[in-house]
Design a protein around this motif. Structure first.
Motif, PDB file in Angstrom:
ATOM      1  N   ARG A 711       0.816  -1.214   0.000  1.00  0.00           N
ATOM      2  CA  ARG A 711       0.000   0.000   0.000  1.00  0.00           C
ATOM      3  C   ARG A 711       0.845   1.258   0.000  1.00  0.00           C
ATOM      4  O   ARG A 711       0.365   2.350   0.198  1.00  0.00           O
ATOM      5  CB  ARG A 711      -0.928   0.008   1.220  1.00  0.00           C
ATOM      6  N   GLU A 712       2.149   1.062  -0.207  1.00  0.00           N
ATOM      7  CA  GLU A 712       3.082   2.172  -0.378  1.00  0.00           C
ATOM      8  C   GLU A 712       3.184   3.112   0.807  1.00  0.00           C
ATOM      9  O   GLU A 712       3.402   4.302   0.653  1.00  0.00           O
ATOM     10  CB  GLU A 712       2.758   2.940  -1.683  1.00  0.00           C
ATOM     11  N   LEU A 727       7.532   6.141   3.547  1.00  0.00           N
ATOM     12  CA  LEU A 727       7.122   6.943   2.385  1.00  0.00           C
ATOM     13  C   LEU A 727       6.027   7.898   2.838  1.00  0.00           C
ATOM     14  O   LEU A 727       4.954   7.480   3.227  1.00  0.00           O
ATOM     15  CB  LEU A 727       6.581   6.028   1.276  1.00  0.00           C
ATOM     16  N   ALA A 728       6.318   9.169   2.803  1.00  0.00           N
ATOM     17  CA  ALA A 728       5.338  10.126   3.298  1.00  0.00           C
ATOM     18  C   ALA A 728       4.103  10.142   2.414  1.00  0.00           C
ATOM     19  O   ALA A 728       4.190   9.912   1.219  1.00  0.00           O
ATOM     20  CB  ALA A 728       5.955  11.508   3.370  1.00  0.00           C
TER      21      ALA A 728
END
Lengths: 728, 251
Positions: A711-712, A727-728
């Motif tokens: 889901r990054e 990962l913002a």
């Protein structure tokens, strides 16, 4: 002049000789004589050189003493040496006393020397010189024999014989004095030998005792030995030896055989625990506490013992199940046995082991092991929660308020060892809901007390839903009162009240869309109208599988009040007036599925109170059965409760799993957001540290990490496969 | 952010179905698109003369959507080149080199033109001449890694982020056939493991699982020293190793 001087000295010597030969007398010289001698000395010392006799006097002083010691004292001592310890010591004692007197008088006579000559030339004072002479000529010669004599006497005393303690004490004073301001002489010439002989003595005693004595008996002897040695040092040795002597004794009789004592068959630590030998355990703790890390092996044995007792409880339960006992979530025997075990060893740790933290940890670790060992179909979390249910529901355990609180307190103590706390919470919540909704809770206060205890253990978040549930009931009561007055205006056929629950606090329930009787529907609609007007933003969903009803039933001439569930009431309404209906017909009319209608009809026609007749009669409800009101029904009671099987599972396993997944992911994101980049193992460790109410295995955590990568939220680092970036 | 979907698909060979497929874009209004007219508006600004590969693009473009070459067109290209897309990796290498990136199973006009310019491709002959250089053996490590990832990404369907495991196995065999990065025994046992795994967890494979496998083969050639307690490899790989270790024990 010289002659006079020489004479004076000789005269002095003479007097001294005589004086000394009259040994034992303290006031050997009368004041006049004393003054005479003193004055002579004074005069000799204050002469102008070359008439100053100070140096000569000083030397003479030394020589005099020396001569006396070598010619009179040493031979006397040597003579006594072969005659046995006490005799030698006695002689030494008197010689030493004499010397002290002599030294004192000489110093008095030659004080003037001390004041000026000695100081001026930085020489040892007369007193010191006197001591040194004694040391060199007498003490050094005799010290070995004296020490040997003392040690023999000590060993005699150890063996129970009476010795002359005062004698030894005065000899010890001699040793002390010989150190000239320090204890060096005492340490080197007496103490170190004492330690060695003490060691040998106790080493052999140990061998003797360990072979023949049980551990408790040995420990009693050991404790007594330590006590005697301590007393001895304080009685007639130098106090500084106390620590050293005791250390030696401890090493020999405790440290070197510690494991042997602990593990002795039949009388070691485990046996003492098994036989509740509290006094012996107390002693064992006292003694081993003296050793460095001395309690560690003992704590380990205690932990193992408690674990095995816990395993016994579990095995007993297993045996009952193997014997064919029906497996239920309700096993008070088992839970009580664990509580009892815990209480018992809590007491032992407190009383026998003085609450020592090592033992507290042992108890804790043992229970963590036990409480998380689930066997059979029901987890210990469920068994414990069901036990609480017993305590808290009316008609469960018959306990006083005090006993209730105690029981709850003890369960919460066990709860603290549980890994799957969230599972317990979920089950507890479901059971609480049942109690509250069916009005089966024995005491509102007791419920609050339990929730408060859980809150102390786990924090507000853990108990917020439970508190919400209680809150709903309070609000509900107020609301009901208001509604009731409105209902009266309606003049309905039924007494009707509604319990409104806040979604989210309560477990989720199935709600079959059953077809209600018109009377019921009317009441419900009325309520909905009233409620919607009051709370426009809130949405109501009716849950028909909950809810209770009282049905007034007339069978023949008699009337009864049947206490039933809403669903049962609806079914009874359908069969009012003696009609007969088949299962399928009922299902259709009521709009109920087979899996609900079956247990429903079973409760009315196959239970203890068969208010409905089923044909054909049997214990199982079939699709082809027919039902009709039982005209022949009678009972002694007026009010009859007809229970129905539970339609819901004890708790939603999936819910727990889902909540866990969410919790793990939330933790991962939280941590990664703060750290920006982190290695895998550290991430796992920090996640575990953050999860208070359950302990997932590393694979489960990994799966969540992978889901978050997908889901990054995270990515693997390109330079290091073993680490992640946020990962913002 | 959605969780990865786990839809089931019925066909086993998704990559290239023998039969031609309908184009993705369903709007029929674009039926008669004059390519020249549209291409001039989509020109890249780099070249002075007419862009490389425009005619080539038009030949294989999707008749319903002139901005893309879809799978049908690609299959046609393969036929023209006389290579079998089911067994020949080079078409994938070609598409990767050409720069297909944005959407799976297609290459956009923009990408195509840029690729043609980069590789000086204007005619089918040029492409044919390129073929020998498309062997994966020529790729250095970092390139192969990138290509490997591309193979997964390119074969996705629409908005799905995962691939069917059967397709994954096929792809693996295709990609690793001649290469040296993944040992044959490792490949075989892994594919067997994937296909025979009971349970639903690995019916679909994620990108992370795909790319990790390559790294795993390189970094852990010997399973003996594999330590699950410190491993950050996906659970799929942990389970594979566990499976291999239990096989080893049975021997």
């Amino acid at each position: 002049n010289d002659e006079i001087k020489a004479k004076a000295i000789d005269r002095l010597e003479d007097i001294l000789d005589r004086g000394i030969n009259n040994s034992g007398r303290t006031s050997m010289f009368g004041p006049r004589e004393y003054i005479g001698i003193y004055t002579t000395c004074y005069e000799m010392c204050t002469q102008r050189s070359p008439y100053n006799w100070s140096r000569d006097l000083y030397h003479r002083h030394g020589e005099t003493i020396e001569k006396y010691l070598t010619t009179k004292v040493i031979p006397a001592l040597r003579e006594k040496t072969g005659q046995g310890g006490p005799i030698l010591l006695n002689e030494l004692q008197s010689r030493w006393l004499n010397h002290q007197i002599m030294n004192k008088w000489l110093k008095k006579f030659f004080t003037y020397l001390d004041r000026f000559y000695v100081k001026h030339h930085s020489l040892p004072t007369l007193h010191q010189a006197g001591l040194r002479h004694f040391r060199t000529h007498v003490y050094d010669d005799v010290k070995r024999d004296a020490t040997g004599a003392i040690l023999d006497l000590i060993n005699d005393e150890r063996e129970g014989r009476i010795i002359d303690k005062t004698l030894i004490k005065s000899i010890v004073a001699l040793y002390e004095a010989m150190g000239m301001g320090s204890l060096d002489a005492y340490n080197a010439d007496l103490e170190s030998m004492l330690l060695e002989s003490t060691r040998q003595y106790y080493s052999s005693k140990r061998e003797e005792w360990i072979a023949s004595d049980s551990t408790p008996d040995y420990l009693i002897k050991a404790e007594a030995a330590l006590e005697t040695e301590r007393n001895r040092v304080n009685e007639y040795l130098n106090r500084s030896s106390e620590g050293k002597v005791l250390r030696v004794v401890e090493e020999e009789i405790l440290q070197s055989v510690q494991m042997v004592l602990l593990e002795k068959e039949g009388s070691g630590c485990r046996a003492l625990l098994a036989n509740d030998k509290s006094e012996d355990l107390r002693r064992m703790h006292r003694l081993f506490a003296r050793l460095e890390n001395g309690l560690v092996p003992m704590a380990s044995i205690v932990q193992g013992f408690i674990s095995s007792m816990g395993n016994d409880c579990i095995n007993k339960r297993q045996a009952r199940l193997n014997d064919g006992e029906k497996e239920k979530a309700d096993d008070p025997k088992f839970v009580k046995s664990l509580i009892a075990l815990h209480e018992k060893y809590l007491g032992v740790v407190r009383d026998e082991f003085c609450g020592n933290s090592l033992f507290q940890k042992a108890l804790k670790d043992a229970f963590v092991e036990i409480i998380n060992k689930d066997i059979g179909q029901f987890s210990n979390a469920e068994l414990m929660s069901t036990f609480c249910d017993r305590v808290l529901k009316s008609g469960g355990e018959k306990l006083t308020d005090d006993e209730v609180e105690k029981s709850l307190d003890r369960i919460v103590q066990l709860f603290s060892y549980l890994t799957d706390k969230d599972l317990f919470a979920e089950i507890y919540r479901n059971q609480l809901a049942k109690r509250l909704l069916n009005q089966r809770s024995a005491s509102d206060d007791a419920e609050k007390i339990m929730i408060a205890k859980l809150k102390v253990q786990c924090g507000t978040h853990f108990t917020s839903k439970m508190e919400g549930m209680l809150g709903d009931l309070v609000v509900g009561d107020e609301q009901n009162r208001e509604f009731e007055s409105k209902m009266k205006e309606q003049k309905a056929n039924l007494d009707f009240s509604v319990q409104v629950l806040t979604t989210g606090f309560w477990p989720t329930y199935k709600s079959p869309e059953v077809a209600l009787s018109p009377d019921m529907s009317k009441c419900m609609d009325f309520f909905k109208q009233w409620h919607d007007r009051k709370h426009a933003q809130r949405k109501l969903t009716w849950i028909f599988s909950l809810g209770t009803a009282t049905v007034r039933a007339s069978f023949g001439k008699k009337t009864y009040d049947l206490l039933v569930t809403t669903l049962q009431a609806v079914a009874l309404a359908q069969l009012n007036g003696g009609v007969t209906m088949g299962f399928e017909e009922l299902a259709e009319k009521l709009n109920l599925e087979e899996n609900i209608l079956k247990p429903l009809m079973h409760s009315l026609s196959c239970g203890k109170h068969k208010v409905i007749t089923k044909s054909p009669a049997s214990n199982k409800v079939n699709l082809t059965d027919k039902f009709t009101a039982n005209s022949k029904f009678t009972s002694n009671m007026r009010k009859i409760r007809i229970p129905m099987a539970n339609l819901e599972a004890s708790h939603n396993k999936h819910r727990v799993e889902e909540d866990r997944s969410t919790a793990i992911e939330a933790a991962i994101v939280r941590i990664m957001k703060a750290r920006k980049t982190l290695a895998h193992q550290q991430l796992v460790a920090e996640v575990l540290a953050q999860l208070a109410f359950f302990k997932p295995n590393p694979r489960t955590i990994k799966k969540r990490i992978e889901a978050l990568i997908e889901r990054e939220y995270l990515e693997r680092r390109s330079d290091n496969n073993n680490a992640y970036n946020y990962l913002a | 952010r959605t969780t990865s979907s786990s839809t089931t698909t019925t066909t086993t060979t998704q990559m290239w179905s023998g039969s031609s497929r309908k184009s993705r874009s369903s709007s029929s209004s674009h039926h008669h698109h004059h390519h020249h007219a549209s291409s001039s508006s989509g020109n890249s600004s780099s070249s002075v003369k007419e862009s490389f590969g425009v005619k080539l693009f038009d030949k294989y473009a999707d008749p319903d959507d002139a901005t893309n070459i879809n799978m049908e067109g690609i299959v046609n290209l393969c036929t023209e080149l006389d290579i079998d897309p089911l067994t020949d990796i080079r078409i994938l290498v070609f598409l990767w080199k050409m720069g297909s990136k944005e959407k799976p199973q297609q290459i956009s006009k923009e990408e195509w033109l840029a690729g043609c310019t980069k590789h000086k491709v204007d005619t089918i002959d040029h492409v044919r001449k390129m073929l020998p250089s498309l062997d994966t053996g020529f790729l250095i490590h970092s390139e192969f890694k990138d290509f490997f990832k591309f193979c997964f990404q390119f074969n996705r369907e629409g908005t799905h982020k995962t691939l069917d495991r059967e397709l994954v196995v096929e792809l693996l065999r295709l990609v690793c056939g001649t290469g040296s990065y993944i040992a044959k025994e490792r490949l075989d046992t892994y594919c067997d493991f994937l296909l025979s795994h009971k349970g639903t967890e690995y019916v679909r494979i994620t990108l992370d699982q795909w790319t990790s496998f390559l790294d795993f083969c390189e970094e852990v050639p010997n399973l003996e020293y594999y330590d699950e307690t410190t491993s950050a490899w996906p659970v799929l790989i942990d389970e594979y190793v566990e499976h291999m270790q239990s096989l080893q024990q049975k021997k």
